[in-house]
Design an enzyme around this catalytic site. Structure first.
Site, PDB file in Angstrom:
ATOM      1  N   ARG A   1      39.765  34.177  31.704  1.00  0.00           N
ATOM      2  CA  ARG A   1      40.175  34.608  30.358  1.00  0.00           C
ATOM      3  C   ARG A   1      41.527  35.295  30.457  1.00  0.00           C
ATOM      4  NH1 ARG A   1      39.557  39.949  31.652  1.00  0.00           N
ATOM      5  NH2 ARG A   1      37.729  40.391  32.913  1.00  0.00           N
TER       6      ARG A   1
ATOM      7  N   HIS B   1      44.846  46.206  45.066  1.00  0.00           N
ATOM      8  CA  HIS B   1      44.317  45.148  44.204  1.00  0.00           C
ATOM      9  C   HIS B   1      45.532  44.396  43.662  1.00  0.00           C
ATOM     10  CE1 HIS B   1      41.625  43.627  40.794  1.00  0.00           C
ATOM     11  NE2 HIS B   1      42.845  43.226  40.475  1.00  0.00           N
TER      12      HIS B   1
HETATM   13  P1  ADP Z   1      34.181  44.205  38.921  1.00  0.00           P
HETATM   14  O1  ADP Z   1      34.057  42.754  38.594  1.00  0.00           O
HETATM   15  O2  ADP Z   1      32.914  44.976  38.748  1.00  0.00           O
HETATM   16  O3  ADP Z   1      35.373  44.854  38.267  1.00  0.00           O
HETATM   17  P2  ADP Z   1      35.549  43.573  41.411  1.00  0.00           P
HETATM   18  O4  ADP Z   1      34.912  42.688  42.391  1.00  0.00           O
HETATM   19  O5  ADP Z   1      36.622  42.994  40.539  1.00  0.00           O
HETATM   20  O6  ADP Z   1      34.426  44.267  40.484  1.00  0.00           O
HETATM   21  O7  ADP Z   1      36.116  44.842  42.145  1.00  0.00           O
HETATM   22  C1  ADP Z   1      36.661  45.936  41.439  1.00  0.00           C
HETATM   23  C2  ADP Z   1      37.437  46.818  42.382  1.00  0.00           C
HETATM   24  O8  ADP Z   1      36.600  47.302  43.432  1.00  0.00           O
HETATM   25  C3  ADP Z   1      38.592  46.163  43.092  1.00  0.00           C
HETATM   26  O9  ADP Z   1      39.759  46.152  42.304  1.00  0.00           O
HETATM   27  C4  ADP Z   1      38.742  47.044  44.328  1.00  0.00           C
HETATM   28  O10 ADP Z   1      39.420  48.234  44.001  1.00  0.00           O
HETATM   29  C5  ADP Z   1      37.333  47.419  44.642  1.00  0.00           C
HETATM   30  N1  ADP Z   1      36.763  46.502  45.664  1.00  0.00           N
HETATM   31  C6  ADP Z   1      36.100  45.365  45.435  1.00  0.00           C
HETATM   32  N2  ADP Z   1      35.735  44.786  46.605  1.00  0.00           N
HETATM   33  C7  ADP Z   1      36.169  45.582  47.582  1.00  0.00           C
HETATM   34  C8  ADP Z   1      36.092  45.557  49.026  1.00  0.00           C
HETATM   35  N3  ADP Z   1      35.470  44.580  49.687  1.00  0.00           N
HETATM   36  N4  ADP Z   1      36.664  46.564  49.718  1.00  0.00           N
HETATM   37  C9  ADP Z   1      37.289  47.580  49.065  1.00  0.00           C
HETATM   38  N5  ADP Z   1      37.379  47.668  47.729  1.00  0.00           N
HETATM   39  C10 ADP Z   1      36.833  46.688  46.990  1.00  0.00           C
END
Ligand code: ADP
Length: 668
Positions: free
Chosen positions: A292, A208
């Site tokens: 934000r 990430h």
């Molecule tokens: P939220 O808004 O609920 O926090 P995110 O979309 O930001 O969700 O995703 C949170 C985490 O989930 C990411 O930092 C990553 O670790 C994991 N993640 C999200 N999408 C994927 C994906 N397509 N494949 C693998 N991991 C993912």
């Protein structure tokens, strides 16, 4: 010009915003709920106004009340922090209507990024790379499954309105799809009142990596580089760092420019974060944009030397961005560790209670603590359990990591369980040290991180035993001046004297035996401890919560917290609970041959270990009493037999009461 700022938030982020506002000469107004009357953010602000009952729905989420307060106190701007109302377009709209500057992006940008699927459409049009997936409006289960089948498993189901990892499910096989979809929808409906789903290709080992962007109202935009937030537990960030380890300059620039493109696509203004997944093949994909200030913004501040809250305020004041892209440089490396009130031994359940001890490492150019808590505060069920953020900086990643490890070892919290030891263990794992991280790191290293992990007792037990001995000595000294103190009950050991005793103590529920020889040497009370066939010569000074100990000549300082019977020792191996379990009354020289069957203190009989008229050997335990969780064995000093026990198991006994009738053998 912003001259008076209301912060519509609480805890660490409210305190952090107040600090910058004060430095800029802006008056600050805090709001607080019933649960926060004595909170740090209330004390730090120039003024604080009562908002409502503890549940955030009745306080920190009440946009109308907050705007009314701002008007009443003459605040002409509101900083929403993160969470609560920070991404609430309606709240931003109400601020505008009331001529209050909302410190955040334009309403249209909040709305555009509010839905993960709508955001993806915009990004697709702006040519920002997306994780392969389906983010359309068709929501029938068979259509969603068709898309999953076509893109191939594993896939990730995500709530379009999602946040905080809620409404998200991994699906590894087609036959699990329908159940997972139903579960994700249920969770999304209950968390966001919206069960619109998107289906994405699930990347198995991504990182990430997110880019901090900033835009002003004069069409300038910059990126303040990246943060790696791969260390996550259940998709929630735990440790973040900047810059991302091993990221090439080329990739940094590509990701930075893609993030700016994303921001420009929605005419962004202010601080924003564009989150990407970076795959093992170095391809990166847009995930979402947070409109934000992020929790983890301090690592960016430390590597760029900028104050992002100041930037936010300046941009809200129509100023130009303080620096251009060319002027921004990365200096050194920073980590942030999020300290939570939660119990890693109990499935990371949020912990509540009174903070009986809060001792932090010293702040410096290398160590920063963003927190909203103080010793004595109550951690309640109402809000996020994050207690503090520990942020460290140094010239490069390895020196910064050493700072992180040291600062974690100096962070002491008691009264509620925390994840500090868990964070510390992460920081010691070789892959972490090498920067070999991805979002599955915690799962992958589960074994090493689990608290089943073995303590090196030889480094802990002597210190714990010494602490107990010194504490007892102090209490006796006090008792000497107070004949009614329970400590003045006649006992077999002496303070400031030579004696021997067997001490049993519990360390994290495991019992350990220590043989204690106490002796006076050159005005100093020395303890010779025998533990696991090793000898430890010890002395120490116990001053409140601080123990200076010398164990075989190794002098160190430890922090001890908690009252009897159970205490907490903060060691290099983490937080350890300990208590005295049993004082063996049998080894004292003075009483070695004299039987004494009186209760050493008020307590309960917990065991009777011999039958009446059964022959007993010298040293045999006859009865066990318990007082304040400490057990006391009552032993026969000579051979003989018990003709009567005066109490049954479970009965309460007053200190000094005769416990049994004993008949010693002739000549014993
Ligand atoms: P939220 O808004 O609920 O926090 P995110 O979309 O930001 O969700 O995703 C949170 C985490 O989930 C990411 O930092 C990553 O670790 C994991 N993640 C999200 N999408 C994927 C994906 N397509 N494949 C693998 N991991 C993912």
């Amino acid at each position: 010009m912003i001259h008076k700022l209301l912060i519509a938030n609480r805890g660490e982020i409210c305190c952090r915003v107040i600090k910058t506002a004060k430095r800029m000469g802006i008056a600050t107004v805090a709001v607080y709920s019933d649960a926060d009357q004595n909170a740090l953010h209330v004390k730090l602000a120039d003024e604080a106004v009562y908002l409502g009952p503890a549940p955030s729905k009745l306080s920190y989420l009440c946009g109308d009340k907050i705007i009314a307060i701002a008007r009443k106190v003459g605040a002409n701007a509101i900083h929403p922090g993160y969470g609560f109302l920070s991404e609430n377009a309606e709240f931003a709209r109400q601020c505008a209507k009331n001529n209050i500057t909302f410190i955040g992006p334009p309403i249209s940008a909040i709305e555009a990024m509010g839905s993960k699927s709508a955001a993806k459409h915009i990004m697709q049009q702006a040519n920002v790379p997306l994780v392969p997936g389906y983010h359309g409006d068709e929501q029938a289960a068979d259509i969603l499954k068709y898309h999953a089948d076509t893109m191939g498993y594993p896939v990730l189901l995500k709530a379009a309105a999602g946040g905080g990892g809620k409404g998200m499910r991994q699906v590894w096989h087609a036959n699990e799809f329908n159940d997972a979809l139903a579960a994700a929808k249920r969770e999304a409906l209950s968390s966001f009142n919206d069960d619109h789903m998107l289906v994405e290709k699930y990347l198995t080992q991504p990182r990430h990596v997110e880019i901090q962007v900033f835009c002003d109202q004069h069409e300038n935009g910059v990126y303040l580089f990246e943060r790696d937030c791969s260390i996550q537990r259940r998709h929630q960030k735990v440790i973040e760092e900047a810059p991302a380890p091993g990221l090439s300059e080329t990739l940094r620039q590509q990701m930075g420019e893609a993030a700016l493109k994303a921001a420009k696509a929605i005419n962004y203004v202010g601080a924003g974060t564009v989150e990407f997944l970076l795959d093992v093949d170095q391809r990166f994909y847009f995930m979402e944009m947070n409109t934000r200030l992020q929790v983890e913004h301090p690592v960016t501040e430390l590597i760029t030397g900028q104050d992002l809250v100041e930037w936010q305020i300046r941009v809200a004041n129509h100023e130009r961005l303080p620096l251009t892209q060319e002027q921004l440089k990365i200096k050194g490396h920073a980590f942030e560790a999020r300290i939570y009130a939660e119990d890693p031994n109990n499935n990371f359940l949020p912990a509540t209670g009174r903070l009986s001890l809060v001792k932090t490492p010293n702040e410096s150019a290398y160590v920063r603590i963003d927190t909203g808590i103080q010793e004595g505060d109550e951690v309640s069920v109402y809000y996020d359990p994050m207690l503090a953020k520990l942020i460290v900086w140094d010239q490069d990643r390895s020196t910064a990591l050493a700072r992180l490890q040291k600062a974690l070892s100096e962070y002491f919290i008691d009264g509620v369980s925390t994840n500090i030891d868990f964070l510390s263990r992460i920081s010691q794992i070789d892959d972490f040290k090498a920067g070999a991280i991805d979002t599955s790191f915690i799962e992958k290293h589960h074994e090493q991180l689990s608290s089943e992990y073995k303590l090196a007792y030889a480094d802990i037990v002597p210190i714990a035993a010494l602490a107990l001995l010194l504490e007892r000595q102090q209490q006796t000294n006090i008792a000497k001046q107070d004949p009614y103190s329970p400590w003045s009950v006649q006992s077999v050991w002496r303070a400031n004297d030579n004696y021997q005793e067997a001490l049993k103590l519990y360390v994290n529920d495991e019992s350990h035996d220590v043989l204690v020889n106490s002796l006076m040497s050159q005005d100093r009370q020395l303890f010779n401890l025998e533990f696991q066939q090793q000898n430890y010569t010890c002395w120490g000074i116990l001053d409140g919560q601080q123990l200076i100990s010398s164990i075989n000549g190794h002098i160190s300082t430890s922090t001890i917290s908690g009252n009897s019977p159970e205490k907490v020792l903060f060691t290099a191996q983490g937080r350890v609970r300990f208590s005295r379990a049993l004082i063996d009354l049998g080894l004292n020289e003075d009483t070695h041959h004299t039987n004494n069957f009186t209760a050493p203190m008020n307590g309960t009989v917990v065991a009777i270990l011999v039958d009446t008229n059964e022959r007993v050997e010298p040293g045999q335990t006859l009865l066990v009493m318990e007082a304040m969780k400490m057990e006391h064995a009552i032993k026969a000093k000579t051979a003989g037999r018990v003709s009567e026990f005066y109490f049954n198991v479970g009965e309460l006994v007053d200190g000094g009461a005769e416990l049994l009738a004993f008949h010693g053998e002739e000549g014993a």
